[in-house]
Design a protein around this motif. Structure first.
Motif, mmCIF file in Angstrom:
data_model
loop_
_atom_site.group_PDB
_atom_site.id
_atom_site.type_symbol
_atom_site.label_atom_id
_atom_site.label_comp_id
_atom_site.label_asym_id
_atom_site.label_seq_id
_atom_site.Cartn_x
_atom_site.Cartn_y
_atom_site.Cartn_z
ATOM 1 N N ASN A 157 89.998 4.391 87.443
ATOM 2 C CA ASN A 157 89.532 4.962 88.708
ATOM 3 C C ASN A 157 90.469 6.021 89.265
ATOM 4 O O ASN A 157 90.025 7.012 89.833
ATOM 5 C CB ASN A 157 89.327 3.849 89.744
ATOM 6 N N ASP A 158 91.786 5.812 89.102
ATOM 7 C CA ASP A 158 92.707 6.803 89.655
ATOM 8 C C ASP A 158 92.637 8.123 88.905
ATOM 9 O O ASP A 158 92.900 9.187 89.478
ATOM 10 C CB ASP A 158 94.141 6.266 89.687
ATOM 11 N N LYS A 200 90.915 11.990 90.684
ATOM 12 C CA LYS A 200 91.526 13.322 90.736
ATOM 13 C C LYS A 200 90.470 14.411 90.899
ATOM 14 O O LYS A 200 90.778 15.531 91.313
ATOM 15 C CB LYS A 200 92.336 13.579 89.468
ATOM 16 N N TRP A 201 89.232 14.069 90.572
ATOM 17 C CA TRP A 201 88.141 15.044 90.645
ATOM 18 C C TRP A 201 87.258 14.811 91.867
ATOM 19 O O TRP A 201 86.174 15.375 91.960
ATOM 20 C CB TRP A 201 87.311 14.980 89.358
ATOM 21 N N HIS A 211 82.319 10.935 92.647
ATOM 22 C CA HIS A 211 82.124 10.001 93.754
ATOM 23 C C HIS A 211 81.991 8.595 93.170
ATOM 24 O O HIS A 211 81.206 8.380 92.247
ATOM 25 C CB HIS A 211 80.886 10.359 94.573
ATOM 26 N N GLY A 212 82.738 7.652 93.707
ATOM 27 C CA GLY A 212 82.819 6.316 93.139
ATOM 28 C C GLY A 212 81.601 5.449 93.397
ATOM 29 O O GLY A 212 80.671 5.813 94.131
ATOM 30 N N VAL A 213 81.627 4.269 92.802
ATOM 31 C CA VAL A 213 80.530 3.298 92.935
ATOM 32 C C VAL A 213 80.392 2.864 94.392
ATOM 33 O O VAL A 213 81.378 2.627 95.087
ATOM 34 C CB VAL A 213 80.774 2.076 92.035
ATOM 35 N N ALA A 214 79.152 2.794 94.846
ATOM 36 C CA ALA A 214 78.815 2.288 96.187
ATOM 37 C C ALA A 214 79.487 3.086 97.303
ATOM 38 O O ALA A 214 79.929 2.532 98.304
ATOM 39 C CB ALA A 214 79.167 0.810 96.306
ATOM 40 N N ILE A 269 85.004 20.516 88.009
ATOM 41 C CA ILE A 269 84.424 20.066 86.746
ATOM 42 C C ILE A 269 85.521 19.453 85.884
ATOM 43 O O ILE A 269 86.475 20.133 85.506
ATOM 44 C CB ILE A 269 83.750 21.236 85.993
ATOM 45 N N PRO A 270 85.436 18.169 85.561
ATOM 46 C CA PRO A 270 86.479 17.521 84.763
ATOM 47 C C PRO A 270 86.644 18.180 83.387
ATOM 48 O O PRO A 270 85.655 18.546 82.737
ATOM 49 C CB PRO A 270 85.977 16.083 84.626
#
Length: 325
Positions: free
Chosen positions: A65-66, A70-71, A83-86, A133-134
């Protein structure tokens, strides 16, 4: 499901054959009136474009996750980067108080930089914000950009089809998309490790905001469903096909003659089933920020049901609602 969402081959339209164009437009018009969804074949985007994004996308979402964080965007550009889960909930766009969606997402905006053209409209800045964009795994950024370009071309073809289907000149929409602010998103739906909250879905019930959505998705349990005649029906897209649905703008353009239909992504019955892991890639076609969304002359009938609105103003309100703002 085929009796609810038709499969339409658009190759005869793209070939330029007059009879083929008429037949495709007729089929699209019927689907647009009846359900607002089609499964699309003959679109000419090579399967390896999708496979590259799915393969590299799963590898990206498997990062810690870390690393993914970064993006994540800073500032007001809410539809860029990771954007993370939930962390987002689409049911909020309909004013519903529901738990956040069980997915994590990566968003891209326009590849071309049109920010200067809308500098005189301060609120347009987020619509034309720079991309995040990763570049991990290697080649992911190129795969995402290449697919965005492919969707960009297909969306222009579909707008030509929609124009003919709505009894308008084929090039009617073309002057409105030269500086579009379309968004492409990769949504990852992981297998769940704990039960969802009451009413929590992978994606809450919503309609889409723009002119149309083009969707590629992997096959897995707990997928896309569309509301049809009071039921939720699964949308099944054979390999090599795409799902296309109309958005609120197209419904507005056609004076509610065509429908922007409720849809959702459901939670699988077996929560931690690894086979329920899935990904979808959506391209949300948004015209130029200052494009005027008003009733098409061919759909006017006894009068327009909605006042004109700019494309940017409409999208901005929807995005703010999705964040509970």
């Amino acid at each position: 499901m085929n009796n609810a969402v038709p499969i339409i081959d658009i190759a005869p339209f793209l070939s330029g054959d007059p009879q083929g164009k008429a037949a495709v437009a007729l089929a699209v018009a019927k689907a647009a009136r009846d359900i607002g969804f089609v499964v699309l074949s003959g679109h000419s985007i090579a399967q390896d474009r999708f496979d590259a994004v799915f393969e590299k996308g799963f590898a990206f979402f498997d990062l810690p996750n870390d690393e993914k964080a970064k993006w994540h965007p800073t500032g007001p550009a809410k539809q860029r980067g990771y954007h993370g889960v939930a962390t987002r909930g689409l049911s909020a766009t309909l004013g519903k108080d529901a738990p956040k969606d069980l997915r994590e997402s990566l968003f891209l905006g326009p590849v071309d930089d049109h920010a200067a053209a809308f500098a005189h409209i301060p609120e347009a800045a987020t619509a034309y914000a720079p991309n995040l964009i990763p570049d991990m795994p290697s080649g992911f950024d190129k795969a995402l950009t290449d697919l965005y370009r492919a969707f960009e071309g297909l969306s222009a073809d579909l707008l030509r089809i929609f124009a003919v289907a709505a009894d308008m000149p084929e090039d009617y929409f073309m002057p409105l998309i030269g500086k579009h602010f379309s968004v492409m998103s990769a949504h990852h739906y992981p297998a769940l490790t704990e039960p969802p909250l009451p009413g929590q879905l992978r994606t809450g019930a919503h309609t889409d905001y723009g002119a149309m959505t083009i969707l590629a998705m992997t096959g897995a349990k707990g997928g896309l469903e569309v509301a049809c005649n009071g039921e939720w029906l699964p949308v099944v897209a054979p390999k090599g096909t795409l799902v296309v649905n109309l958005g609120d703008m197209m419904q507005r353009w056609t004076n509610d003659k065509w429908v922007s239909t409720l849809h959702r992504v459901v939670v699988p019955e077996n929560l931690n089933d690894a086979m329920s892991r899935r990904m979808s890639i959506g391209y949300f076609m948004h015209p130029d920020y200052d494009a005027r969304i008003e009733c098409l002359p061919s759909c006017l009938g006894e009068g327009a049901r909605h006042p004109p609105i700019s494309a940017g103003g409409h999208i901005k309100a929807k995005i703010e609602a999705s964040h509970g703002n």
